[in-house]
Design a protein around this motif. Structure first.
Motif, mmCIF file in Angstrom:
data_model
loop_
_atom_site.group_PDB
_atom_site.id
_atom_site.type_symbol
_atom_site.label_atom_id
_atom_site.label_comp_id
_atom_site.label_asym_id
_atom_site.label_seq_id
_atom_site.Cartn_x
_atom_site.Cartn_y
_atom_site.Cartn_z
ATOM 1 N N GLY A 344 30.116 -13.707 14.731
ATOM 2 C CA GLY A 344 30.129 -14.684 13.751
ATOM 3 C C GLY A 344 29.701 -15.971 14.013
ATOM 4 O O GLY A 344 29.591 -16.398 15.220
ATOM 5 N N ARG A 345 28.897 -16.815 13.168
ATOM 6 C CA ARG A 345 28.624 -18.006 13.418
ATOM 7 C C ARG A 345 28.985 -18.925 12.331
ATOM 8 O O ARG A 345 28.165 -19.226 11.435
ATOM 9 C CB ARG A 345 26.875 -18.121 13.642
ATOM 10 N N ALA B 8 15.625 -15.634 8.288
ATOM 11 C CA ALA B 8 17.104 -15.795 9.076
ATOM 12 C C ALA B 8 17.174 -16.640 9.908
ATOM 13 O O ALA B 8 15.909 -17.050 10.597
ATOM 14 C CB ALA B 8 17.699 -14.414 9.370
ATOM 15 N N GLY B 9 18.160 -17.532 10.140
ATOM 16 C CA GLY B 9 18.295 -18.352 11.267
ATOM 17 C C GLY B 9 19.505 -19.234 11.222
ATOM 18 O O GLY B 9 20.420 -18.827 10.587
ATOM 19 N N VAL B 10 19.601 -20.348 11.973
ATOM 20 C CA VAL B 10 20.615 -21.130 12.116
ATOM 21 C C VAL B 10 20.223 -22.627 11.554
ATOM 22 O O VAL B 10 19.301 -22.899 11.326
ATOM 23 C CB VAL B 10 21.033 -21.551 13.492
ATOM 24 N N GLY B 11 21.170 -22.915 10.511
ATOM 25 C CA GLY B 11 21.152 -24.057 9.822
ATOM 26 C C GLY B 11 20.095 -25.411 10.475
ATOM 27 O O GLY B 11 20.862 -25.572 11.732
ATOM 28 N N GLY B 12 19.154 -25.903 9.925
ATOM 29 C CA GLY B 12 18.468 -26.872 10.608
ATOM 30 C C GLY B 12 17.416 -26.269 11.376
ATOM 31 O O GLY B 12 16.435 -27.010 11.878
ATOM 32 N N MET B 41 27.739 -26.217 2.456
ATOM 33 C CA MET B 41 28.426 -25.780 3.592
ATOM 34 C C MET B 41 27.919 -25.152 4.718
ATOM 35 O O MET B 41 28.136 -25.733 5.820
ATOM 36 C CB MET B 41 29.849 -25.567 3.304
ATOM 37 N N SER B 42 27.402 -23.982 4.313
ATOM 38 C CA SER B 42 26.841 -23.031 5.553
ATOM 39 C C SER B 42 26.085 -23.547 6.250
ATOM 40 O O SER B 42 25.663 -23.248 7.196
ATOM 41 C CB SER B 42 26.797 -21.733 4.593
ATOM 42 N N GLN B 43 25.219 -24.702 5.728
ATOM 43 C CA GLN B 43 23.877 -25.153 6.349
ATOM 44 C C GLN B 43 24.305 -25.879 7.673
ATOM 45 O O GLN B 43 23.521 -26.041 8.623
ATOM 46 C CB GLN B 43 23.354 -26.372 5.534
ATOM 47 N N ARG B 44 25.807 -26.134 8.053
ATOM 48 C CA ARG B 44 25.849 -27.142 9.226
ATOM 49 C C ARG B 44 26.192 -26.195 10.561
ATOM 50 O O ARG B 44 27.463 -25.791 10.672
ATOM 51 C CB ARG B 44 27.458 -27.653 8.654
ATOM 52 N N GLY B 45 25.067 -25.833 10.867
ATOM 53 C CA GLY B 45 25.034 -25.121 12.046
ATOM 54 C C GLY B 45 25.871 -23.638 12.009
ATOM 55 O O GLY B 45 25.937 -23.095 13.271
ATOM 56 N N GLY B 46 25.753 -23.372 10.914
ATOM 57 C CA GLY B 46 26.157 -21.937 10.621
ATOM 58 C C GLY B 46 24.674 -20.983 10.460
ATOM 59 O O GLY B 46 23.687 -21.608 10.266
ATOM 60 N N ASP B 47 25.176 -19.445 10.311
ATOM 61 C CA ASP B 47 24.110 -18.852 9.801
ATOM 62 C C ASP B 47 23.487 -19.199 8.465
ATOM 63 O O ASP B 47 24.254 -19.328 7.734
ATOM 64 C CB ASP B 47 24.241 -17.139 9.848
#
Lengths: 525, 193
Positions: A344-345, B8-12, B41-47
């Motif tokens: 999970g991330r 797909a990726g990580v926020g940012g 919310m999920s943009q903050r370093g999340g998937d």
């Protein structure tokens, strides 16, 4: 004509602008924020000088819009679903005052709670207030609906709700623009005492509101957004509201069941009666809570109606093509599982975030008291609950941090700490602070001032540059308003400030002040 | 023509720019498009993920069903695997191999690459390294887009036009860096195949 590539939210903004909008009001909240952001950066809105700044909260936004409507202009108020709870006092009464210039209350619901504390369905509010509502199924409808919404709003002198959900708000598609309508000229209400809700007037207005329901129902029967689609297989009829229609059609090249597509409320009774009589069973597909299903089923339950209440569809969470596919009894598409090694991330505070340093200092100052003392609020800093911070204990609603700390302190709990962001403080924290000052509550309020409304994507904070004055004006003693710089090199000093204010018996305000790193980066450019 | 794509990726990391360019190219080509993205919310370093659908016929759902995606385009290797349930039987997995590690339990890198390579239809490239090599270190996302470009059924010129439209505001230098990056990614795929 060339299509514009717009988010559902942006399509509403453009649709309202092209339908003669004079003012947009709102408070940022995911998934609603981009409606006003779009209007703010729109060159035509700038040229026309359409009002387009953020309000302090959803209630002040709605009231300001009422004022604009009072003088005859078309207006839109935007908020997320829980924001409507904040605006509810003004909202419920606006159904009685009604509108002079057209009013759209645009509310974006967040089923599955991607960025929210609950998944309440705003259509219940529309029904509660006896207000007409529109629910677009795609971006083109999101663009087209404001025009009809304003017409109906001005024809019946009633505000109109536009209800969206996350997936449409935040999904882009091509949109064709219509002609551009002139803004209304300023004019006072022709109806005498329209905005005067003394009980004697309010009683009359409520009777009137009830009386026009049959007309609103007729509008729904004739609406281009409610459509009866014939089908040959009458073993089942499907009522699909808003986005749910897309998930239905995604699963068929051609659907043989009769379909009633709903985009405008109150429900078109004749059309509902028609599909009910024609079909053996009725499946209701709706995004959000089972409003339509419950209305059709009634308290004792008609066994022919299926949907979220009887478990034919999942009771909670947003819909998607797979959930609807399963409900329709169609075979699953073959697909693989997520490989086991994927971890999970979860979202996290950004590297360099001022909140991280604030929490580090606060947590150290609180070490001797154990867990459970920090009431927090809604914003990026709510992520401080997660590891490695583990710094806060509650998150309920905008402003609850301060008031909950007061209540805990009233019960003799010590220390009681509140952490709240600058924008949230402006939205709903000041009234709580006044309570604290009046009763001399023994609490420490930490106003995490990062200069911006960060979580929703960098909107201006209404209290920017005014926080100390507000606290002082409300009555906090000047020497117990402490400003600190949340940087690791000031850690020891900051811990000391927290300890001193915890030791003080009374209301203390500590303001860790450092801009959000994203604001900082932008300013440096 | 129909392409269902999971980004797909990580926020940012810039997946919304990839989406914007494919989207602009699709609209410029007269195609229908729907693109669901993640805000808040999920943009903050999340998937983060985005569902991008292109077709010459009207598109109904904003979301791609499980087993329906023709492509997964990912700017981070582990994130490419999170969306495997969406991938159709003959779909392609195109991913950056540079790990973005901001969690304590990131999987073993060797195992991760082994899993990615177990999919017969895959393109794996170190887009960060390629972007650095061509002197556009911040254009990693465009390298990944370039690597995916031949799978999109959109003309390469339209994608270039998309880059010019999307980055035009930021000046010529940035447009050129991104054009270079998409080309480098395209070259990589040509040789990989």
């Amino acid at each position: 004509m060339k299509k514009l590539l717009l988010l559902g939210n942006e399509a509403i903004g453009q649709g309202a602008l092209d339908a003669g909008l004079s003012g947009a009001y709102g408070y940022p909240g995911t998934p609603s924020t981009e409606i006003i952001e779009y209007i703010q950066r729109n060159p035509e809105a700038k040229e026309r000088d359409v009002h387009r700044t953020w309000s302090t909260n959803e209630k002040t936004a709605l009231e300001s819009a009422l004022g604009m409507s009072y003088v005859g202009k078309r207006t839109i108020i935007t908020m997320k679903h829980v924001g409507l709870n904040v605006a509810a006092d003004a909202y419920m009464n606006s159904a009685l005052t009604g509108a002079n210039g057209g009013i759209i209350v645009a509310v974006a619901d967040d089923p599955s709670m991607h960025s929210s504390q609950n998944e309440q369905d705003s259509r219940f509010y529309a029904k509660f207030a006896l207000m007409p509502a529109f629910e677009p199924s795609d971006q083109q409808e999101a663009y087209d609906m404001p025009r009809l919404a304003y017409e109906i709003s001005e024809k019946y002198h009633l505000p109109v709700m536009m209800r969206l959900t996350t997936r449409l708000s935040h999904s882009r598609a091509g949109v064709l623009r219509n002609s551009i309508l002139e803004e209304n000229k300023m004019h006072l209400p022709e109806i005498k005492d329209q905005f005067m809700l003394l009980p004697a007037f309010a009683r009359k207005k409520y009777k009137h509101l009830i009386a026009v329901q049959k007309d609103l129902e007729m509008e729904s029967e004739n609406s281009p957004f409610n459509k009866y689609i014939e089908g040959t297989d009458k073993s089942m009829g499907i009522i699909a509201c808003g986005l749910a229609y897309n998930y239905l059609m995604e699963n068929y090249d051609e659907c043989n069941y009769p379909i009633l597509k709903i985009g405008q409320y109150p429900l078109p009774k004749k059309q509902i009666q028609n599909i009910f009589n024609e079909c053996d069973e009725i499946l209701v597909l709706e995004e959000g809570m089972p409003l339509v299903e419950e209305m059709l089923k009634g308290f004792l339950g008609n066994l022919k109606i299926h949907g979220r209440l009887d478990g034919t569809l999942d009771r909670d969470g947003e819909l998607n093509p797979m959930k609807v596919r399963k409900t329709l009894g169609l075979p699953k598409l073959s697909s693989k599982d997520i490989p086991e090694l994927v971890s999970g991330r979860p979202p996290a505070l950004c590297v360099g975030c001022p909140h991280t340093d604030s929490y580090k200092a606060l947590t150290e100052a609180m070490k001797e008291y154990g867990k459970g003392h920090v009431f927090s609020d809604i914003g990026c800093y709510t992520l401080g609950y997660l590891s490695p911070h583990n710094a806060i204990d509650t998150c309920v609603d905008m402003g609850a941090s301060i008031s909950m700390a007061i209540g805990a302190s009233d019960a003799g709990f010590f220390p009681a700490i509140a952490t709240i962001g600058d924008s949230t403080f402006g939205h709903s924290g000041i009234t709580g602070l006044l309570d604290a000052v009046i009763q001399k509550s023994n609490i420490v309020i930490v106003i995490l001032d990062n200069d911006i409304t960060a979580m929703t994507g960098m909107q201006d904070s209404q209290v920017n540059g005014k926080i100390e004055q507000i606290c002082e004006g409300v009555g906090v003693e000047k020497e117990h308003i402490r400003i600190i710089n949340p940087l690791s090199r000031y850690h020891e000093e900051n811990v000391k400030v927290f300890k001193e204010e915890i030791a003080y018996t009374g209301v203390s305000v500590v303001i860790p002040r450092r801009p959000c790193i994203h604001v900082f980066a932008k300013r440096k450019k | 023509m129909k392409k269902d794509i999971i980004l797909a990726g990580v926020g940012g990391q810039g997946i919304l720019s990839i989406a914007a360019i494919i989207g602009t190219a699709a609209i410029e080509s007269g195609l229908h498009l729907k693109q669901a993205e993640v805000h808040g919310m999920s943009q903050r370093g999340g998937d983060v993920q985005s569902h991008l659908r292109i077709s010459d016929k009207p598109i109904h759902s904003d979301l791609i069903p499980n087993g329906g995606a023709d492509l997964i385009i990912s700017v981070e290797p582990m994130e490419s695997l999170r969306y495997i349930p969406y991938l159709s039987e003959n779909g392609w997995l195109i991913t950056n191999t540079k790990a973005f590690v901001n969690i304590p339990d990131y999987p073993d890198y060797g195992e991760l690459m082994k899993t990615i390579k177990s999919f017969p239809n895959h393109i794996a490239l170190d887009a960060d390294e390629i972007a650095k090599d061509i002197g556009s270190p911040r254009s990693m996302n465009m390298v990944v887009l370039g690597a995916a470009s031949t799978f999109l059924d959109l003309s390469y010129e339209k994608l270039e036009e998309g880059i010019k439209i999307i980055f035009g505001r930021k000046g010529e230098k940035i447009v050129d860096a991104n054009l270079k990056a998409i080309k480098a990614g395209k070259e990589f795929t040509k040789q990989y195949k």
